[in-house]
Enzyme design. Structure first.
Site, short mmCIF file in Angstrom:
data_model
loop_
_atom_site.label_atom_id
_atom_site.label_comp_id
_atom_site.label_asym_id
_atom_site.label_seq_id
_atom_site.Cartn_x
_atom_site.Cartn_y
_atom_site.Cartn_z
N ARG A 1 7.55 6.01 -4.39
CA ARG A 1 8.09 6.66 -3.19
C ARG A 1 7.40 6.06 -1.98
O ARG A 1 6.30 5.52 -2.07
CB ARG A 1 7.86 8.17 -3.22
CG ARG A 1 6.42 8.56 -3.33
CD ARG A 1 6.19 10.06 -3.30
NE ARG A 1 4.83 10.35 -3.71
CZ ARG A 1 4.45 10.53 -4.97
NH1 ARG A 1 5.34 10.46 -5.94
NH2 ARG A 1 3.19 10.76 -5.27
N ASP B 1 -3.91 -1.56 -1.31
CA ASP B 1 -4.99 -1.93 -0.37
C ASP B 1 -6.35 -1.41 -0.82
O ASP B 1 -7.39 -2.03 -0.54
CB ASP B 1 -4.68 -1.49 1.07
CG ASP B 1 -4.28 -0.03 1.20
OD1 ASP B 1 -4.19 0.67 0.16
OD2 ASP B 1 -4.05 0.42 2.33
N SER C 1 0.80 -1.22 0.00
CA SER C 1 0.00 0.00 0.00
C SER C 1 0.83 1.27 0.00
O SER C 1 0.81 2.08 0.94
CB SER C 1 -0.94 -0.04 1.18
OG SER C 1 -1.64 -1.25 1.12
C1 BGC Z 1 -0.36 5.13 0.18
C2 BGC Z 1 -1.40 4.37 -0.60
C3 BGC Z 1 -2.30 3.59 0.33
C4 BGC Z 1 -2.85 4.48 1.44
C5 BGC Z 1 -3.72 3.73 2.43
C6 BGC Z 1 -1.00 5.93 1.29
O1 BGC Z 1 -0.01 6.54 2.07
O2 BGC Z 1 0.36 5.99 -0.67
O3 BGC Z 1 -0.80 3.51 -1.54
O4 BGC Z 1 -3.34 3.02 -0.40
O5 BGC Z 1 -1.77 5.08 2.13
O6 BGC Z 1 -3.05 2.70 3.04
#
Ligand code: BGC
Length: 472
Positions: free
Chosen positions: A159, A197, A144
């Protein structure tokens, strides 16, 4: 209350106000940022990444089979096995492993992924000792963080967010990293799908959603937890940046991971108080994910902390305490990231006489003795922060609804639902209600009698990753 303090608090409350017109304008801006991200070849700070996921269909609830899922997205690594029963239900076995802090930053990609590989192996030994290892088990990997995904099972890290910082991992393929470390242990598991996610949440809620009963289409998979983000199904003709050669055969649309945490990184429209700026400067990714930094669980407590420190420095709060401690404040108040959003959820709903419950909570969690006036201020600021967060959270949800409502035939009478997961939306008191309240203010279905609801997708990312693996 001391009039200077009252003035300072009123000023903060004023700066955190979100009115209907702002919500409507921000939803338009959000849509423009979606468009820009869907068109542009290269990611840029000015618009959302809008990442194609190579998931080209939404589950119907009839999917079957046993799959593994591994989930890295915050402070825990979760491994589970999911048995899809093909009737909107599933069975799940899972283990949760805390990621050691020294693997989240100042370490290497290999150290982190070697730890993850070992936990996948440990999970199999614990829950599937019967597994003979003849055939490789298929695993869906929920990762995620923003990833440049180039196939269902390939993606390089763009990143880190949410406090992770392992520079040598950026630009590496995270499926390869996990697979290599699983193989090193001789574990018979094949990582066949990579999913955010939010993609998992969308798929898992769509799987559980029995439309015949709910009469609602699952439109968005959203996370409001440590971080925030969402995914939705987009028609291929609206994703101009996808080249024909990248489109899987027979596909008409694709799930897009928006990475909406990065909405309005250039602050064209988002409110930006001095507290937001202090927090941004404290993070490992300043200038990025600025929407997330106003909304998600990782930042709500820190917002309260920096406000309180500001009021202290302006000599409106905690002056006696400071003097009585010989010139110091409790370290959990003085140091960044020590105040969790869970604490705010207790303060938010305290209706005890003189806020006695808050007194205990602040003592227990922050070692912070308070008087009644201070507690009143703390509760007011807490409610101010959470209100802004919930109202801002409605913007992407309304924007997606207004965008996809046209995907359904004229005579389709289905309502719309959001599948959501994450600690804030699940546990923060009143958060869900406020999101829906603000969605109604934006009114993305103007002129229609359709309804919009919000559903919690339990075990969303685990089940969703299994569903992604079933597509491989
Ligand atoms: C991430 C996402 C993720 C979200 C929730 C963010 O900081 O960049 O990829 O889906 O958090 O977990």
């Amino acid at each position: 209350m001391n009039s200077k303090l009252q003035e300072a608090v009123d000023d903060i409350v004023e700066k955190f106000k979100i009115d209907k017109q702002f919500l409507i304008d921000a939803t338009v801006e959000f849509n423009l940022s979606m468009e820009a991200g869907l068109s542009a070849d290269k990611p840029a700070r000015e618009y959302m990444p809008m990442i194609p996921t190579y998931v080209t269909s939404i589950p119907t609830g009839k999917e079957t089979g046993l799959y593994l899922a591994a989930d890295l997205g915050g402070t825990n690594f979760r491994v589970c096995s999911v048995l899809l029963n093909g009737d909107h239900t599933f069975g799940i076995k899972q283990s949760k492993y805390k990621i050691p802090l020294d693997l989240m930053a100042n370490s290497t990609a290999d150290a982190l992924f070697s730890y993850l590989g070992k936990k996948v192996d440990a999970f199999l030994q614990e829950h599937h000792a019967e597994y003979d290892g003849e055939e490789h088990l298929k695993l869906g990997f929920t990762f995620s963080f923003p990833v440049n995904q180039t196939a269902l099972n390939r993606g390089t890290l763009l990143r880190w967010t949410k406090g992770f910082d392992l520079p040598d991992c950026v630009d590496k393929d995270v499926v390869e990293l996990l697979q290599r470390n699983i193989d090193l242990l001789g574990t018979k598991v094949k990582v066949v799908a990579l999913a955010n996610d939010t993609v998992g949440t969308l798929l898992s809620r769509a799987y559980s959603n029995n439309i015949a009963k709910t009469k609602a289409h699952t439109t968005v998979g959203a996370i409001f937890g440590t971080g925030t983000n969402g995914a939705y199904f987009e028609s291929l003709d609206k994703i101009p940046k996808l080249k024909a050669s990248e489109i899987p055969e027979g596909a008409t649309g694709m799930v897009v991971n928006m990475e909406w945490g990065s909405f309005d990184n250039t602050l064209k429209i988002l409110p930006s108080t001095k507290y937001d700026q202090i927090i941004d400067a404290e993070t490992a990714n300043p200038g990025y994910h600025l929407f997330e930094k106003r909304i998600s669980g990782m930042f709500l407590g820190e917002l309260l902390r920096v406000m309180l420190m500001d009021l202290f420095e302006r000599k409106y709060l905690f002056q006696d305490l400071y003097a009585s401690r010989g010139g110091s404040l409790p370290h959990r108040l003085a140091e960044p990231w020590q105040l969790s959003s869970e604490v705010l959820s207790y303060l938010e709903i305290d209706d005890s006489t003189d806020l006695k419950m808050s007194e205990l909570v602040l003592e227990n969690h922050l070692r912070l003795p308070t008087n009644k006036e201070e507690r009143l201020v703390i509760q007011k600021l807490t409610r101010t922060i959470s209100h802004r967060a919930a109202y801002l959270s409605a913007i992407p949800l309304a924007a997606v609804i207004s965008r996809v409502k046209g995907q359904y035939p004229e005579d389709d009478d289905g309502d719309f639902e959001f599948g959501c997961d994450g600690s804030v939306v699940e546990f923060y008191p009143g958060f869900q209600k406020k999101i829906l309240e603000a969605v109604l203010l934006i009114n993305p279905l103007e002129g229609s009698s359709k309804k919009i609801s919000l559903r919690i997708a339990k075990d969303g990312s685990g089940v969703g990753a299994a569903l992604c693996a079933s597509l491989a």
